[in-house]
Design a protein around this motif. Structure first.
Motif, PDB file in Angstrom:
ATOM      1  N   GLU A  90      -8.255  -1.133  -2.577  1.00 54.57           N
ATOM      2  CA  GLU A  90      -8.617   0.283  -2.569  1.00 54.57           C
ATOM      3  C   GLU A  90      -7.447   1.148  -3.012  1.00 54.57           C
ATOM      4  O   GLU A  90      -7.598   2.086  -3.806  1.00 54.57           O
ATOM      5  N   SER A  91      -6.263   0.837  -2.507  1.00 55.43           N
ATOM      6  CA  SER A  91      -5.077   1.614  -2.874  1.00 55.43           C
ATOM      7  C   SER A  91      -4.749   1.423  -4.351  1.00 55.43           C
ATOM      8  O   SER A  91      -4.403   2.380  -5.057  1.00 55.43           O
ATOM      9  N   TYR A  92      -4.862   0.207  -4.850  1.00 56.95           N
ATOM     10  CA  TYR A  92      -4.575  -0.081  -6.253  1.00 56.95           C
ATOM     11  C   TYR A  92      -5.502   0.705  -7.170  1.00 56.95           C
ATOM     12  O   TYR A  92      -5.067   1.242  -8.202  1.00 56.95           O
TER      13      TYR A  92
ATOM     14  N   ILE B 100       0.833  -1.207   0.000  1.00 56.72           N
ATOM     15  CA  ILE B 100       0.000   0.000   0.000  1.00 56.72           C
ATOM     16  C   ILE B 100       0.868   1.257   0.000  1.00 56.72           C
ATOM     17  O   ILE B 100       0.635   2.195  -0.787  1.00 56.72           O
ATOM     18  N   ASN B 101       1.871   1.292   0.860  1.00 57.50           N
ATOM     19  CA  ASN B 101       2.749   2.467   0.933  1.00 57.50           C
ATOM     20  C   ASN B 101       3.465   2.713  -0.388  1.00 57.50           C
ATOM     21  O   ASN B 101       3.619   3.859  -0.831  1.00 57.50           O
ATOM     22  N   ALA B 102       3.906   1.640  -1.027  1.00 59.27           N
ATOM     23  CA  ALA B 102       4.603   1.790  -2.301  1.00 59.27           C
ATOM     24  C   ALA B 102       3.665   2.266  -3.402  1.00 59.27           C
ATOM     25  O   ALA B 102       4.024   3.146  -4.205  1.00 59.27           O
ATOM     26  N   LEU B 103       2.459   1.708  -3.446  1.00 60.49           N
ATOM     27  CA  LEU B 103       1.480   2.147  -4.441  1.00 60.49           C
ATOM     28  C   LEU B 103       1.138   3.623  -4.258  1.00 60.49           C
ATOM     29  O   LEU B 103       1.011   4.378  -5.234  1.00 60.49           O
ATOM     30  N   GLU B 104       0.996   4.039  -3.003  1.00 58.58           N
ATOM     31  CA  GLU B 104       0.649   5.433  -2.726  1.00 58.58           C
ATOM     32  C   GLU B 104       1.775   6.394  -3.089  1.00 58.58           C
ATOM     33  O   GLU B 104       1.539   7.591  -3.290  1.00 58.58           O
TER      34      GLU B 104
ATOM     35  N   ASN C 147      -4.402   4.509  -7.351  1.00 57.08           N
ATOM     36  CA  ASN C 147      -3.057   4.889  -7.777  1.00 57.08           C
ATOM     37  C   ASN C 147      -2.722   4.263  -9.123  1.00 57.08           C
ATOM     38  O   ASN C 147      -3.441   3.394  -9.628  1.00 57.08           O
ATOM     39  N   ASN C 148      -1.605   4.703  -9.689  1.00 59.78           N
ATOM     40  CA  ASN C 148      -1.257   4.298 -11.058  1.00 59.78           C
ATOM     41  C   ASN C 148      -0.292   3.131 -11.132  1.00 59.78           C
ATOM     42  O   ASN C 148       0.006   2.640 -12.228  1.00 59.78           O
TER      43      ASN C 148
ATOM     44  N   GLY D  13       3.362   6.011  -5.805  1.00 59.83           N
ATOM     45  CA  GLY D  13       3.420   5.956  -7.256  1.00 59.83           C
ATOM     46  C   GLY D  13       4.351   4.898  -7.813  1.00 59.83           C
ATOM     47  O   GLY D  13       4.736   4.965  -8.990  1.00 59.83           O
ATOM     48  N   LYS D  14       4.715   3.899  -6.991  1.00 64.35           N
ATOM     49  CA  LYS D  14       5.634   2.864  -7.442  1.00 64.35           C
ATOM     50  C   LYS D  14       4.881   1.671  -8.026  1.00 64.35           C
ATOM     51  O   LYS D  14       3.727   1.404  -7.676  1.00 64.35           O
ATOM     52  N   HIS D  15       5.551   0.949  -8.891  1.00 63.52           N
ATOM     53  CA  HIS D  15       5.112  -0.383  -9.286  1.00 63.52           C
ATOM     54  C   HIS D  15       5.637  -1.354  -8.236  1.00 63.52           C
ATOM     55  O   HIS D  15       6.691  -1.121  -7.634  1.00 63.52           O
ATOM     56  N   VAL D  16       4.916  -2.453  -8.022  1.00 61.88           N
ATOM     57  CA  VAL D  16       5.245  -3.319  -6.888  1.00 61.88           C
ATOM     58  C   VAL D  16       5.314  -4.779  -7.311  1.00 61.88           C
ATOM     59  O   VAL D  16       4.383  -5.310  -7.925  1.00 61.88           O
TER      60      VAL D  16
END
Length: 704
Positions: A494-496, A467-471, A499-500, A473-476
């Motif tokens: 929800e986070s996905y 979640i933190n990484a998605l928020e 975010n992009n 703007g990172k790919h995970v």
């Protein structure tokens, strides 16, 4: 920061430059001022590191059997690679640390910044230690004296197991540092103490502390000596603090004991015990475990769950406090045991010839002006590519043994690797040409040059990190599992959606050439799939079994085969039903069978067993479809029956990791890591949760 490490591959003891650890929840960050070298234990580790491969093997015959079993199932070269990867991992030395609290983690109430404390921290300028392994130092004790806290507790725990009463005769075999401390505490307890050692200097020190001490090499037979000082009754108890490979010591201990005497082993010796020696006298024998109750119990040491004092009077922390009290009141005099105080930078004066050292206690002194640095540059990269930057969070076995070797040769642009203590991450950064090693996870998330965050930590950290990484703007990429429960999964979804960033789970087995070949031969027609994982037993105390940390082995590993069924059938999972071994199957999730219904009518069975032989192949897959049968054996061999133009595919062990990571590296340069459709990742994760729910409810569970 600087820390002393031992290499088991090269035998070199080095003073390494590492990132300082960040304080963890339930722990205190300590700025070290002194640490004590445990010459007995550390000499053993250093000498093991310097030994040849054959000598190492002779010392660990149980490990040799494991290696031979692995060769049978996975082949020679993969096994050799695994062994050398294990040996390359440096070992931090030391466990007797003194310093000042620099920071306190969440949930810590007993300590504040500035407190002087003793702990089992390593020989490092900064250490993060769980609060139950830390004790306050009384004001009248110097840092050098306090450095004896932990090693003194080892002797104290041996004494507690012996349970001596005033006036009893106790023999201490081996008058090294632990032996001398043990003997002095027994004298303070009102015991008659007899001790012996092969070193005259140690014998004289023991005599100065009120011990009846002697050197057997000077003509005294240990058994006769003890009998002559006990009116031929024998010793009430024997504490063995020696380190030797011979079986003579345990035999001597038995012969010098009175009837129904007690023998406790604190050191390391040969244990070929004569039944007759123990039978005739009804002797009791016990091995002492380190500092006391709580040792190696994750609930106590890492989760901060103390044992109630009325039921467990002396825990390891309370033993620490007892040693400090004895030093503070003068009942335990440790100053005279200090042979030398050496600055950290001159560590080689201690370790350079540790095998021949005559020191009793060597103290390492640290620079008091140090400040923590959580990131270090390991490899300078002048012309690093700006696209597809990678940050790896987690430097455990999967990263070391599987992911980084698979990324080798892919032109992956790895800028950061994060590890909690800094040791593992730095070693891997050096080996795999990674630019920076850090203990600061936020640094990776805030770095604009990082496009992909790869998460390989313990399972309970996955959801929040994703979640933190998605928020940010990172790919995970996250090594399975994605989450441990539906609540975490909902938060990720929800986070996905907001975010992009794209998402990928490490379901590598669908990328294996064996799986790809099977898929090409059966297409998307309805099929029956039987998958068996001979997973092997893992001790119940290991974190993977803890549902709050590891999630159990179905969620954590059997999910691989749920994903394989989705891939091979070309259809999502519709419902699952799981049953497990035993009278209480809900408590035995690593010996279970999962029935699987697919949306297109295909069916499957996942057998996940931990009660099989490790010498047998770990994974087996059977696919039945269109009058064809395809059988995959351990990702080494695939055989076809009724398949026109195909009979067999044989490779070295290939579970698809290299192909998976190669595609991820190429894909991230295009701004995505979605090698598997997002809907399938979520479906498989939900199916793993549903399997656990099915086991509890005893019925089929439909996947939403």
């Amino acid at each position: 920061m600087k820390q002393i490490l031992q290499s088991f591959k090269t035998g070199i003891t080095e003073l390494a430059e590492l990132p300082s650890p960040k304080v963890k929840s339930g722990q205190v960050l300590i700025k070290t001022t002194r640490s004590l070298v445990s010459l007995g234990t550390e000499r053993m580790l250093v000498e093991f590191g310097k030994a040849s491969l054959i000598q190492k093997a002779r010392q660990q015959p149980d490990k040799v059997k494991m290696v031979l079993d692995k060769i049978k199932t996975e082949g020679l070269m993969p096994t050799i690679e695994t062994v050398f990867n294990k040996l390359e991992q440096p070992l931090p030395l030391g466990y007797c640390n003194v310093g000042e609290v620099f920071a306190v983690g969440n949930g810590v109430t007993d300590f504040k910044v500035g407190d002087r404390v003793a702990s089992n921290g390593q020989h490092a300028e900064f250490v993060s230690v769980p609060q139950n392994l830390v004790a306050h130092i009384p004001d009248n004790i110097s840092d050098e004296e306090a450095a004896f806290t932990v090693i003194g507790s080892i002797g104290l725990q041996g004494i507690r197991l012996v349970n001596p009463t005033m006036g009893e005769t106790v023999v201490v075999i081996g008058l090294g540092l632990i032996g001398l401390l043990t003997a002095e505490m027994l004298v303070a307890n009102g015991c008659k103490v007899i001790g012996y050692d092969l070193d005259d200097t140690k014998v004289e020190i023991a005599k100065s502390k009120g011990v009846i001490a002697f050197n057997p090499l000077k003509g005294n037979d240990p058994v006769k000596f003890v009998n002559s000082h006990t009116n031929n009754v024998g010793a009430d108890a024997v504490l063995i603090t020696a380190s030797a490979k011979t079986n003579d010591i345990i035999s001597q201990a038995a012969h010098m004991s009175r009837k129904r005497g007690r023998i406790v082993l604190v050191g390391v010796i040969g244990l070929d015990i004569s039944r007759a020696d123990f039978y005739e006298k009804e002797l009791s024998f016990q091995v002492s475990c380190s500092y006391g109750p709580g040792r190696y119990d994750d609930d106590y040491e890492f989760k901060g769950m103390d044992y109630p004092l009325p039921f467990v009077r002396w825990t390891e922390k309370r033993n620490f406090e007892t040693i400090l009290q004895l030093i503070s009141t003068g009942k335990l005099d440790v100053k005279g045991l200090i042979s030398e105080v050496i600055p950290l930078e001159e560590y080689d004066k201690i370790y350079g010839d540790i095998g021949n050292s005559k020191s009793i206690a060597s103290i390492i002194k640290y620079n008091e002006n140090n400040t923590p640095e959580h990131t270090i540059i390991v490899n300078k990269k002048e012309n690093a590519p700006t696209k597809g930057g990678i940050g790896i969070i987690g430097a455990g076995n999967f990263t070391k043994m599987t992911m980084l070797p698979a990324l080798k040769g892919t032109n992956a642009n790895i800028k950061h690797i994060v590890s909690s203590g800094g040791v593992n991450g730095t070693a891997l950064a050096q080996k795999h040409n990674i630019a920076q090693s850090t203990t600061d996870y936020d640094l990776v998330l805030d770095d604009k040059d990082v496009d992909l965050v790869m998460i390989t930590t313990r399972h309970n950290l996955h959801a929040d990190m994703v979640i933190n990484a998605l928020e940010k703007g990172k790919h995970v990429f996250v090594e399975k599992p994605l989450a441990l429960n539906n609540e975490e999964l909902v938060a990720i979804e929800e986070s996905y959606s907001k975010n992009n960033g794209t998402l990928m789970i490490g379901f590598n087995r669908r990328f294996s050439p064996h799986t790809q070949k099977i898929k090409s031969l059966v297409g998307n027609a309805p099929m029956n799939i039987v998958a068996t994982m001979n997973a092997g037993a893992i001790p119940p105390e290991v974190w993977v079994h803890d549902m709050a940390i590891g999630g159990g082995r179905i969620i954590g590993e059997a999910c691989h085969y749920l994903d394989l069924m989705v891939f091979l059938s070309g259809s999502k999972i519709k419902a699952v039903c799981m049953n497990a071994l035993g009278e209480n199957p809900a408590e035995n999730t690593d010996n279970a069978s999962i029935l699987v219904k697919m949306e297109n009518g295909s069916t499957g069975v996942v057998n996940y067993f931990a009660n099989g032989a490790k010498s047998y192949a770990k994974e087996h897959l059977e696919v039945f479809s269109q009058e064809k049968v395809l059988i995959m054996d351990n990702f080494i061999k695939t055989s076809g029956y009724g398949v026109k133009g195909f009979s067999k595919l044989k490779t070295k062990l290939d579970k698809g990791h290299k192909a998976q990571f190669g595609q991820i590296v190429e894909k991230i340069k295009q701004g995505s890591v979605e090698l598997i459709p997002y809907e399938e990742l979520i479906n498989v994760t939900k199916a793993s949760f549903a399997a656990i729910q099915s086991l509890k409810e005893g019925s089929w569970v439909t996947i939403d």
